[in-house]
Motif scaffolding. Structure first.
Motif, PDB file in Angstrom:
ATOM      1  N   ASP A   9       3.674   5.350   6.642  1.00 25.31           N
ATOM      2  CA  ASP A   9       2.231   5.159   6.632  1.00 25.31           C
ATOM      3  C   ASP A   9       1.892   4.118   7.692  1.00 25.31           C
ATOM      4  OD1 ASP A   9      -0.478   4.810   6.063  1.00 25.31           O
ATOM      5  OD2 ASP A   9      -0.179   5.019   3.900  1.00 25.31           O
ATOM      6  N   LEU A  10       1.209   4.542   8.748  1.00 22.43           N
ATOM      7  CA  LEU A  10       0.946   3.666   9.890  1.00 22.43           C
ATOM      8  C   LEU A  10      -0.520   3.228   9.972  1.00 22.43           C
ATOM      9  CD1 LEU A  10       3.127   5.471  12.606  1.00 22.43           C
ATOM     10  CD2 LEU A  10       3.757   3.606  11.054  1.00 22.43           C
ATOM     11  N   HIS A  11      -1.204   3.218   8.826  1.00 23.03           N
ATOM     12  CA  HIS A  11      -2.590   2.733   8.789  1.00 23.03           C
ATOM     13  C   HIS A  11      -2.846   2.185   7.390  1.00 23.03           C
ATOM     14  CE1 HIS A  11      -7.046   3.602  10.060  1.00 23.03           C
ATOM     15  NE2 HIS A  11      -6.916   2.439   9.445  1.00 23.03           N
ATOM     16  N   VAL A  12      -2.643   0.869   7.250  1.00 26.51           N
ATOM     17  CA  VAL A  12      -2.663   0.221   5.931  1.00 26.51           C
ATOM     18  C   VAL A  12      -3.359  -1.133   6.043  1.00 26.51           C
ATOM     19  CG1 VAL A  12      -1.226  -0.699   4.066  1.00 26.51           C
ATOM     20  CG2 VAL A  12      -0.488   1.357   5.291  1.00 26.51           C
ATOM     21  N   HIS A  13      -4.168  -1.479   5.035  1.00 26.29           N
ATOM     22  CA  HIS A  13      -4.892  -2.748   5.045  1.00 26.29           C
ATOM     23  C   HIS A  13      -4.497  -3.632   3.862  1.00 26.29           C
ATOM     24  CE1 HIS A  13      -7.620  -1.569   8.275  1.00 26.29           C
ATOM     25  NE2 HIS A  13      -7.558  -0.359   7.722  1.00 26.29           N
ATOM     26  N   SER A  14      -4.489  -4.936   4.111  1.00 24.14           N
ATOM     27  CA  SER A  14      -4.205  -5.924   3.068  1.00 24.14           C
ATOM     28  C   SER A  14      -5.445  -6.784   2.838  1.00 24.14           C
ATOM     29  CB  SER A  14      -3.025  -6.815   3.482  1.00 24.14           C
ATOM     30  OG  SER A  14      -3.446  -7.793   4.420  1.00 24.14           O
ATOM     31  N   LEU A  15      -5.340  -7.754   1.951  1.00 25.30           N
ATOM     32  CA  LEU A  15      -6.474  -8.644   1.704  1.00 25.30           C
ATOM     33  C   LEU A  15      -6.727  -9.614   2.856  1.00 25.30           C
ATOM     34  CD1 LEU A  15      -4.961 -11.450   0.912  1.00 25.30           C
ATOM     35  CD2 LEU A  15      -5.086 -10.587  -1.401  1.00 25.30           C
ATOM     36  N   ALA A  24       2.712  -9.025   1.290  1.00 22.10           N
ATOM     37  CA  ALA A  24       3.989  -8.868   0.586  1.00 22.10           C
ATOM     38  C   ALA A  24       3.874  -7.817  -0.519  1.00 22.10           C
ATOM     39  CB  ALA A  24       4.435 -10.205  -0.006  1.00 22.10           C
ATOM     40  N   GLY A  25       2.736  -7.773  -1.186  1.00 20.49           N
ATOM     41  CA  GLY A  25       2.517  -6.780  -2.226  1.00 20.49           C
ATOM     42  C   GLY A  25       2.565  -5.362  -1.688  1.00 20.49           C
ATOM     43  N   LEU A  26       2.118  -5.178  -0.453  1.00 22.03           N
ATOM     44  CA  LEU A  26       2.181  -3.856   0.165  1.00 22.03           C
ATOM     45  C   LEU A  26       3.624  -3.422   0.401  1.00 22.03           C
ATOM     46  CD1 LEU A  26      -0.704  -4.097   2.783  1.00 22.03           C
ATOM     47  CD2 LEU A  26      -0.625  -2.585   0.798  1.00 22.03           C
ATOM     48  N   ALA A  27       4.467  -4.365   0.815  1.00 19.30           N
ATOM     49  CA  ALA A  27       5.877  -4.031   1.033  1.00 19.30           C
ATOM     50  C   ALA A  27       6.534  -3.598  -0.275  1.00 19.30           C
ATOM     51  CB  ALA A  27       6.607  -5.227   1.637  1.00 19.30           C
ATOM     52  N   LYS A  28       6.221  -4.303  -1.343  1.00 18.27           N
ATOM     53  CA  LYS A  28       6.767  -3.940  -2.655  1.00 18.27           C
ATOM     54  C   LYS A  28       6.268  -2.568  -3.086  1.00 18.27           C
ATOM     55  CE  LYS A  28       7.147  -5.795  -7.392  1.00 18.27           C
ATOM     56  NZ  LYS A  28       6.494  -4.691  -8.145  1.00 18.27           N
ATOM     57  N   LEU A  29       4.969  -2.316  -2.883  1.00 20.26           N
ATOM     58  CA  LEU A  29       4.403  -1.023  -3.251  1.00 20.26           C
ATOM     59  C   LEU A  29       5.016   0.095  -2.405  1.00 20.26           C
ATOM     60  CD1 LEU A  29       2.295   0.483  -4.985  1.00 20.26           C
ATOM     61  CD2 LEU A  29       0.648   0.098  -3.121  1.00 20.26           C
ATOM     62  N   ALA A  30       5.247  -0.184  -1.119  1.00 20.91           N
ATOM     63  CA  ALA A  30       5.855   0.819  -0.240  1.00 20.91           C
ATOM     64  C   ALA A  30       7.229   1.228  -0.760  1.00 20.91           C
ATOM     65  CB  ALA A  30       5.956   0.278   1.182  1.00 20.91           C
ATOM     66  N   ARG A  31       8.021   0.246  -1.206  1.00 20.33           N
ATOM     67  CA  ARG A  31       9.340   0.565  -1.772  1.00 20.33           C
ATOM     68  C   ARG A  31       9.181   1.394  -3.048  1.00 20.33           C
ATOM     69  NH1 ARG A  31      11.777  -1.238  -5.912  1.00 20.33           N
ATOM     70  NH2 ARG A  31      10.531  -3.151  -6.087  1.00 20.33           N
ATOM     71  N   GLU A  32       8.261   0.980  -3.909  1.00 18.09           N
ATOM     72  CA  GLU A  32       8.056   1.696  -5.168  1.00 18.09           C
ATOM     73  C   GLU A  32       7.608   3.140  -4.935  1.00 18.09           C
ATOM     74  OE1 GLU A  32       5.215  -0.772  -7.101  1.00 18.09           O
ATOM     75  OE2 GLU A  32       6.706  -2.232  -7.817  1.00 18.09           O
ATOM     76  N   SER A  39       3.112   0.264   8.476  1.00 14.67           N
ATOM     77  CA  SER A  39       2.566  -0.725   9.400  1.00 14.67           C
ATOM     78  C   SER A  39       1.341  -1.348   8.766  1.00 14.67           C
ATOM     79  CB  SER A  39       2.184  -0.078  10.733  1.00 14.67           C
ATOM     80  OG  SER A  39       1.604  -1.036  11.601  1.00 14.67           O
ATOM     81  N   LEU A  40       1.230  -2.656   8.866  1.00 15.51           N
ATOM     82  CA  LEU A  40       0.034  -3.355   8.398  1.00 15.51           C
ATOM     83  C   LEU A  40      -0.959  -3.393   9.554  1.00 15.51           C
ATOM     84  CD1 LEU A  40      -1.497  -4.951   6.273  1.00 15.51           C
ATOM     85  CD2 LEU A  40      -0.302  -7.007   7.033  1.00 15.51           C
ATOM     86  N   THR A  41      -2.129  -2.788   9.355  1.00 16.75           N
ATOM     87  CA  THR A  41      -3.112  -2.670  10.436  1.00 16.75           C
ATOM     88  C   THR A  41      -4.451  -3.257   9.994  1.00 16.75           C
ATOM     89  OG1 THR A  41      -3.615  -0.418   9.669  1.00 16.75           O
ATOM     90  CG2 THR A  41      -2.014  -0.637  11.455  1.00 16.75           C
ATOM     91  N   ASP A  42      -4.445  -4.530   9.686  1.00 15.65           N
ATOM     92  CA  ASP A  42      -5.686  -5.179   9.268  1.00 15.65           C
ATOM     93  C   ASP A  42      -6.674  -5.229  10.429  1.00 15.65           C
ATOM     94  OD1 ASP A  42      -5.588  -5.881   6.501  1.00 15.65           O
ATOM     95  OD2 ASP A  42      -3.965  -7.269   6.977  1.00 15.65           O
ATOM     96  N   GLY A  66       1.247  -4.335  13.328  1.00 18.01           N
ATOM     97  CA  GLY A  66       0.088  -3.583  13.768  1.00 18.01           C
ATOM     98  C   GLY A  66      -1.218  -4.326  13.587  1.00 18.01           C
ATOM     99  N   MET A  67      -2.284  -3.677  14.022  1.00 16.76           N
ATOM    100  CA  MET A  67      -3.641  -4.207  13.889  1.00 16.76           C
ATOM    101  C   MET A  67      -4.603  -3.053  14.182  1.00 16.76           C
ATOM    102  SD  MET A  67      -5.490  -7.316  16.035  1.00 16.76           S
ATOM    103  CE  MET A  67      -5.063  -6.617  17.640  1.00 16.76           C
ATOM    104  N   GLU A  68      -5.695  -2.987  13.434  1.00 13.09           N
ATOM    105  CA  GLU A  68      -6.745  -2.022  13.760  1.00 13.09           C
ATOM    106  C   GLU A  68      -7.822  -2.772  14.536  1.00 13.09           C
ATOM    107  OE1 GLU A  68      -9.316   1.616  11.772  1.00 13.09           O
ATOM    108  OE2 GLU A  68      -8.476   0.072  10.456  1.00 13.09           O
ATOM    109  N   LEU A  69      -7.898  -2.465  15.805  1.00 12.33           N
ATOM    110  CA  LEU A  69      -8.741  -3.205  16.737  1.00 12.33           C
ATOM    111  C   LEU A  69     -10.093  -2.510  16.887  1.00 12.33           C
ATOM    112  CD1 LEU A  69      -8.867  -5.512  18.870  1.00 12.33           C
ATOM    113  CD2 LEU A  69      -7.911  -3.876  20.513  1.00 12.33           C
ATOM    114  N   THR A  70     -11.169  -3.303  16.831  1.00 15.99           N
ATOM    115  CA  THR A  70     -12.514  -2.779  17.044  1.00 15.99           C
ATOM    116  C   THR A  70     -12.892  -2.930  18.507  1.00 15.99           C
ATOM    117  OG1 THR A  70     -13.107  -3.515  14.816  1.00 15.99           O
ATOM    118  CG2 THR A  70     -14.915  -2.899  16.278  1.00 15.99           C
TER     119      THR A  70
END
Length: 304
Positions: A9-15, A24-32, A39-42, A66-70
């Motif tokens: 998944d190459l388009h993911v956002h965190s808080l 870190a929670g996203l990494a755990k969820l990705a494993r689960e 990729s984290l693309t905030d 990663g990063m989602e750039l405007t």
């Protein structure tokens, strides 16, 4: 017996921006969820990449920064997914500091505007929602989410944040022709996110979309999202057509936001309508390596 392919998944956002999970929670969820990589693309922010990378190593999940750039392009706002860049590269650092200064500007004034719309908000109430003590628009959004005004985060932007940004003349983004080369200099690749949305080329005919995306490609855009949860069949076919015709780099992801967009699953999209094989990460990394080599050759030529 052939090993079964895993998802990425190459388009993911965190808080850090407008997601609800910590990096870190996203990494755990990705494993689960059985993902091979993510990729984290905030939005316009790399503050969570290091935390996500460390957690991914612990969880045994591959990670690409990663990063989602405007960006601004031909009087439209676009989102560009940037992958695999070196955040320490000097030109990128200078570009990033300038961009962040805009995103963190006039926060008290934005809060004042929202308060004038009848919302119980103040600078002191927003401060606890700042990630890493950085007060930006997303800290305001996280506070507004805590008020449970809507079941999605988007109306908070539509009704409060975006009007304030426009009123305060803060709707200023880097242009595509300036941004794309900077990501290349940092060894990264760029991909057009959700071309079919308003922050994209919604309202354009297919020919107009093709012309615009080709122009972006000529400016240095490497690819576009081949997979996205709410593509129609026609959108997906058009993305595939563009990628094949112009040899664009295929990327994609779920645009996962956690509880702020609850219908989207990490790695799976809407009702399991996304499956991006991990082989596509190899293509992204190969493109990054190629760009890094080209930049090094360019620097040697300029030195000579």
């Amino acid at each position: 017996m052939k090993q079964r392919e895993k998802r990425i998944d190459l388009h993911v956002h965190s808080l850090v921006s407008d997601g609800s999970y910590t990096p870190a929670g996203l990494a755990k969820l990705a494993r689960e969820r059985g993902l091979a990589a993510f990729s984290l693309t905030d939005h316009d922010n790399i503050a969570g990449d290091e935390e996500a990378a460390e957690a991914a190593r612990r969880e045994g999940v591959d990670f690409i920064p990663g990063m989602e750039l405007t960006v601004e392009f031909e009087n439209r706002k676009l989102h560009i997914v940037c992958l695999g860049f070196d955040p320490e590269q000097p030109d990128f650092q200078s570009f990033y500091r300038r961009m962040r200064a805009t995103k963190e500007a006039k926060i008290p004034e934005i809060i004042q505007y929202i308060a004038q719309q009848g919302i119980d908000i103040s600078l002191e109430k927003v401060k606890p929602f700042a990630y890493g003590k950085v007060l930006d628009r997303y800290a305001i959004m996280r506070y507004l989410v805590s008020l449970h005004l809507y079941d999605h985060a988007q109306p908070l932007w539509d009704n409060y944040l975006d009007p304030a940004v426009r009123l305060l003349d803060l709707e200023v983004n880097i242009t595509a022709d300036e941004a794309l080369p900077v990501i290349h200099k940092a060894g990264g690749v760029t991909s057009l996110a959700h071309f079919h949305k308003k922050i994209g080329f919604k309202g354009f005919s297919r020919l107009e979309q093709e012309t615009a995306i080709l122009h972006l490609h000529q400016l240095g855009l490497d690819g576009m999202e081949r997979w996205y949860p709410n593509y129609t069949a026609e959108d997906a076919a058009f993305a595939g057509y563009m990628i094949e015709k112009y040899k664009l780099l295929p990327t994609g992801g779920t645009d996962f936001h956690g509880s702020n967009r609850p219908e989207i699953g990490l790695g799976t999209g809407i009702d399991n309508n996304i499956f991006i094989p991990d082989a596509y990460l190899t293509g992204v990394r190969a493109a990054c390596k190629k760009i890094s080599g080209q930049e090094q050759e360019k620097q040697v030529d300029e030195a000579n």
